[in-house]
Design a protein around this motif. Structure first.
Motif, short mmCIF file in Angstrom:
data_model
loop_
_atom_site.label_atom_id
_atom_site.label_comp_id
_atom_site.label_asym_id
_atom_site.label_seq_id
_atom_site.Cartn_x
_atom_site.Cartn_y
_atom_site.Cartn_z
N SER A 28 0.53 -7.50 2.04
CA SER A 28 1.03 -6.68 0.95
C SER A 28 1.49 -7.56 -0.21
O SER A 28 1.20 -7.29 -1.38
CB SER A 28 2.18 -5.80 1.44
OG SER A 28 2.71 -5.04 0.39
N LYS A 76 1.52 -2.29 -9.57
CA LYS A 76 1.17 -1.82 -8.23
C LYS A 76 -0.32 -2.00 -8.02
O LYS A 76 -1.13 -1.53 -8.83
CB LYS A 76 1.54 -0.33 -8.05
CG LYS A 76 3.02 -0.03 -8.27
CD LYS A 76 3.89 -0.70 -7.23
CE LYS A 76 5.35 -0.34 -7.43
NZ LYS A 76 6.21 -1.00 -6.45
N ASP A 79 -4.47 -0.92 -1.86
CA ASP A 79 -4.76 0.43 -1.40
C ASP A 79 -3.66 1.43 -1.75
O ASP A 79 -3.94 2.59 -2.04
CB ASP A 79 -5.00 0.45 0.11
CG ASP A 79 -6.30 -0.25 0.49
OD1 ASP A 79 -7.20 -0.35 -0.37
OD2 ASP A 79 -6.40 -0.70 1.65
N ALA A 80 -2.40 0.98 -1.73
CA ALA A 80 -1.29 1.88 -2.06
C ALA A 80 -1.46 2.42 -3.48
O ALA A 80 -1.24 3.61 -3.73
CB ALA A 80 0.04 1.17 -1.92
N ASN A 83 -4.68 4.77 -3.83
CA ASN A 83 -4.55 6.06 -3.16
C ASN A 83 -3.26 6.78 -3.51
O ASN A 83 -2.89 7.74 -2.84
CB ASN A 83 -4.61 5.85 -1.64
CG ASN A 83 -5.93 5.26 -1.19
OD1 ASN A 83 -6.99 5.64 -1.69
ND2 ASN A 83 -5.88 4.33 -0.27
N ALA A 84 -2.56 6.35 -4.54
CA ALA A 84 -1.25 6.90 -4.86
C ALA A 84 -1.32 8.38 -5.24
O ALA A 84 -2.14 8.79 -6.05
CB ALA A 84 -0.61 6.10 -5.99
N GLN A 88 4.03 9.72 -5.47
CA GLN A 88 4.22 8.28 -5.41
C GLN A 88 4.31 7.69 -6.82
O GLN A 88 5.16 6.85 -7.09
CB GLN A 88 3.08 7.61 -4.64
CG GLN A 88 3.24 6.11 -4.51
CD GLN A 88 4.48 5.73 -3.73
OE1 GLN A 88 4.56 5.95 -2.54
NE2 GLN A 88 5.47 5.16 -4.42
N TRP A 92 7.36 5.60 -8.49
CA TRP A 92 7.17 4.30 -9.13
C TRP A 92 7.63 4.31 -10.58
O TRP A 92 8.14 3.32 -11.07
CB TRP A 92 5.72 3.86 -9.03
CG TRP A 92 5.29 3.42 -7.66
CD1 TRP A 92 6.10 3.01 -6.62
CD2 TRP A 92 3.96 3.32 -7.18
NE1 TRP A 92 5.34 2.67 -5.54
CE2 TRP A 92 4.02 2.85 -5.85
CE3 TRP A 92 2.71 3.59 -7.74
CZ2 TRP A 92 2.88 2.64 -5.07
CZ3 TRP A 92 1.58 3.38 -6.97
CH2 TRP A 92 1.66 2.91 -5.65
#
Length: 172
Positions: A28, A76, A79-80, A83-84, A88, A92
């Motif tokens: 990450s 950011k 994958d996070a 796919n947010a 999400q 953020w």
């Protein structure tokens, strides 16, 4: 039979030189570093020549990128980001606002990697800014505005942040 120490490679482990003890890689963190580095390259090419990755500040985080006076960038990637969900992104944006306040910056910019758009094309990642007093001149209206990072750089330069590009000669 081979001579020397036997080693095995696994994606989740890395061996420190000389120590021999396996160390877990933080994938990450690696993705975050790669995303931040890509954004710094875009910023430097688009009127923010002093942009650089910021060291971690813990609870008093001031964003991921420094060297852009009056601006706080939160990045950011991976994958996070790809796919947010809307929830999400909203979380953020709130995180970016907290970091903007910590940094005493005028504007907070959330940069989110887009699906199918790699680091080499980070200028096409989403930049999300809050549309508040800076744009409308009123504080009762506050909503996010999304644009490509390259377009956000242009908008920010025209608002007096960063330095003009050679193609944006200042008229007398």
């Amino acid at each position: 039979m081979r001579s020397g120490p036997a080693t095995t490679a696994t994606p989740a482990l890395a061996t420190t030189a000389g120590a021999g003890a396996p160390r877990r890689r933080n994938k990450s963190k690696e993705k975050g570093t790669a995303a931040e580095t890509a954004v710094v390259k875009v910023l430097r090419a688009n009127g923010f020549p002093h942009a650089e990755r910021r060291t971690l500040k813990g609870i008093h985080d001031q964003g991921d990128i420094t060297g852009c006076i009056g601006l706080c960038f939160e990045v950011k990637g991976g994958d996070a980001a790809k796919n947010a969900s809307d929830n999400q992104i909203t979380a953020w944006i709130a995180e970016t606002e907290t970091e903007r306040i910590n940094a005493s910056a005028d504007i907070g910019i959330l940069v989110v990697q887009r699906r199918g758009v790699g680091p080499a094309n980070a200028d096409r990642w989403w930049a999300i800014l809050r549309c508040n007093a800076w744009i409308l001149g009123a504080t009762k209206h506050d909503f996010p505005v999304r644009m490509h990072l390259a377009d956000a750089c242009t908008l920010l330069r025209r608002a007096g942040y960063g330095t003009p590009l050679d193609t944006e000669a200042v008229s007398a």
